[in-house]
Every structure is written in C-alpha cells, then in structure tokens.
Write an enzyme that holds these catalytic residues in place. Sequence first.
Site, PDB file in Angstrom:
ATOM      1  N   HIS A 143     -78.034  26.724 -22.248  1.00  0.00           N
ATOM      2  CA  HIS A 143     -76.816  27.291 -21.662  1.00  0.00           C
ATOM      3  C   HIS A 143     -76.968  27.288 -20.142  1.00  0.00           C
ATOM      4  CE1 HIS A 143     -73.705  30.096 -20.503  1.00  0.00           C
ATOM      5  NE2 HIS A 143     -73.145  29.845 -21.663  1.00  0.00           N
TER       6      HIS A 143
ATOM      7  N   SER B 271     -64.174  29.356 -20.515  1.00  0.00           N
ATOM      8  CA  SER B 271     -62.877  30.049 -20.459  1.00  0.00           C
ATOM      9  C   SER B 271     -61.911  29.584 -21.543  1.00  0.00           C
ATOM     10  CB  SER B 271     -62.245  29.908 -19.064  1.00  0.00           C
ATOM     11  OG  SER B 271     -63.079  30.511 -18.094  1.00  0.00           O
TER      12      SER B 271
ATOM     13  N   ASN C 178     -70.519  33.365 -28.321  1.00  0.00           N
ATOM     14  CA  ASN C 178     -71.753  33.674 -27.600  1.00  0.00           C
ATOM     15  C   ASN C 178     -71.560  35.029 -26.915  1.00  0.00           C
ATOM     16  OD1 ASN C 178     -73.958  33.801 -25.907  1.00  0.00           O
ATOM     17  ND2 ASN C 178     -73.327  32.079 -24.601  1.00  0.00           N
TER      18      ASN C 178
ATOM     19  N   GLU D 120     -76.323  29.371 -17.993  1.00  0.00           N
ATOM     20  CA  GLU D 120     -76.904  30.594 -17.427  1.00  0.00           C
ATOM     21  C   GLU D 120     -78.431  30.568 -17.540  1.00  0.00           C
ATOM     22  OE1 GLU D 120     -74.390  33.261 -19.642  1.00  0.00           O
ATOM     23  OE2 GLU D 120     -72.692  32.522 -18.472  1.00  0.00           O
TER      24      GLU D 120
ATOM     25  N   GLU E 254     -69.987  22.322 -21.552  1.00  0.00           N
ATOM     26  CA  GLU E 254     -69.525  23.511 -20.833  1.00  0.00           C
ATOM     27  C   GLU E 254     -69.588  23.253 -19.333  1.00  0.00           C
ATOM     28  OE1 GLU E 254     -69.926  27.182 -23.534  1.00  0.00           O
ATOM     29  OE2 GLU E 254     -71.782  26.993 -22.408  1.00  0.00           O
TER      30      GLU E 254
ATOM     31  N   LYS F 130     -73.633  36.766 -25.337  1.00  0.00           N
ATOM     32  CA  LYS F 130     -74.445  36.937 -24.112  1.00  0.00           C
ATOM     33  C   LYS F 130     -75.124  38.314 -24.129  1.00  0.00           C
ATOM     34  CE  LYS F 130     -71.547  33.562 -21.876  1.00  0.00           C
ATOM     35  NZ  LYS F 130     -70.989  33.000 -20.646  1.00  0.00           N
TER      36      LYS F 130
HETATM   37  P1  PGA Z   1     -66.695  31.946 -21.321  1.00  0.00           P
HETATM   38  O1  PGA Z   1     -68.218  31.495 -21.611  1.00  0.00           O
HETATM   39  O2  PGA Z   1     -65.930  31.624 -22.558  1.00  0.00           O
HETATM   40  O3  PGA Z   1     -66.771  33.401 -21.004  1.00  0.00           O
HETATM   41  O4  PGA Z   1     -66.242  31.108 -20.162  1.00  0.00           O
HETATM   42  C1  PGA Z   1     -68.481  30.362 -22.373  1.00  0.00           C
HETATM   43  C2  PGA Z   1     -69.975  30.218 -22.529  1.00  0.00           C
HETATM   44  O5  PGA Z   1     -70.697  30.562 -21.596  1.00  0.00           O
HETATM   45  O6  PGA Z   1     -70.453  29.795 -23.601  1.00  0.00           O
END
Ligand code: PGA
Length: 251
Positions: free
Chosen positions: A95, A213, A9, A97, A167, A11
């Site tokens: 997601h 992460s 992803n 976010e 997540e 982003k």
């Molecule tokens: P990250 O994000 O691997 O940077 O923690 C994961 C995600 O938001 O899908």
Amino acid sequence: MRKKIVAGNWKMNKSLADGLLLVDEIIRGSHNNSVLKIIAPAFIHLAAVAEKLKKEEGFEIAAQNCHQSQNGAFTGEVSAEMIASAGAQYVIIGHSERRIYFGENNGLLAQKVNIALTNNLIPIFCLGESREDRNANVHLEKVKQQLKEGLFNLSPSDFSKVIIAYEPVWAIGTGVTATTHQAQGMHHFIRSEVNRKYGKDISEETLLLYGGSCNADNAKELFACLDVDGGLIGGASLKAAEFNSIVNSFG
Ligand code: PGA
C-alpha cells in the site's frame, strides 16, 4: 468470468467494539452474493472479525501488511503465518502508505509477496504513481517498474494467485478520484504488461482493483470499466451503508 471484489481497508481505524459493530451493520445490509467482500481490519482485530464472518457467505478477511520473514526476532512485527492462523485469506502488500511512511520498496515487497504465498495467503499487491509522476507523464513507466520488481519474478502459477490494486497516490484519501479514462487506461496497461510477461490466459484472469477515493457516488462508473474488477476502498469502507452501496454498484 473474473470475480467481482470490493475490499475495505480500514487502515488504523476502529476500536474492536466499533469494528465488530461495523461488521454487523455490513452483514445486515449485504444482499449481493455475486460480489466477494474482503474486510481488512487491523492485525489485532483479525481473529475477531474472521470469527464473526466465518459463517457469512461472500466475505473474506485480509491483513493490511505482513513481515517478509517466516518468523524470528522481529519485535512488534506480524508474520504471514500468524495472519493465516487468525483466519485471514488475503494480505494487502505495498500500500502506498507503507511505501511512503515506512520506506517499503519494490524489492522488499517482492519478499513479502513470496512469504504471503508460501503461507497460502493471497497478496493484494498495491501499486500506483504519485502526482509528480503523472504530471511528468511517467506514470506508465512507474507502474511498469512496480510490476516488474514487485511481481514479475513470480512463477506463472504463483502470479495467477495475486490480485493487483491500482491506487494512484494522488487519489488516496484526497477526494480526487481517477477519471474512468485514467482508471481504465492504467488497468488496460497493467493487463497488457501481464499479457506480455505471462501470456493471454493469465492476463485475462488477473483481478485488477481500483483504489483512491472510490465511494458510493463514483463506484458505478469505475466498476463499469472493462478492466476494473472491483475496488480497494479506504475511507468509504468505514460506513456500512456506503460500503454496501459500493458493493451494489456493479452493473
Ligand atoms: P481511500 O483509500 O478510499 O480513502 O482513498 C483507498 C486506499 O488507500 O486503499
């Protein structure tokens, strides 16, 4: 046997030129065709990335979001139909976010899942608890509610197309990863909730990704968990060598 998946992803990162360069590097270093690689660039780069990956084995494309309506006067929004027509097969929905910064709730996300499926896109439905939820020991309840309100209104045949990404919000972009105990515990819980709702056959086929992460150092132990079928990777998907090393982490 369930498929193995690593989804990147991106982003809101990468210019078009840098994104295409990253795809080239990923292709060059990619030798593991037993793992499905899904790349999720920004909307505006979907078509170009899809074109580049069209002839590559084991790669597919995802959008990071879609609007809940088929079409209409929604200035600045992007429909599932547009995403499919740009060459994507998947769309990330819910997601954290989107939930946190754009106020997307389970009811809205259920609509997005529906419109994605109507347009033959496979939803990658994200769920997960906040740090407060986990500290208060209500993480299972929280995820159960996200499942119920976001996905469990689907027919069995529609549900069986969906991929779920667990997540935990406290692990996203923080460098703090869920332990294998925490990840496996939640994945097992999700699979048993799916079993209760849709039965054993569907629950055993449901693809469950871990995100938060996940990186080249910890992917191996996470992917070794019985109910973890792969990862949804944010930061670590922006470097080809790291992404490919995550892909190669399956035992
Ligand atoms: P990250 O994000 O691997 O940077 O923690 C994961 C995600 O938001 O899908």
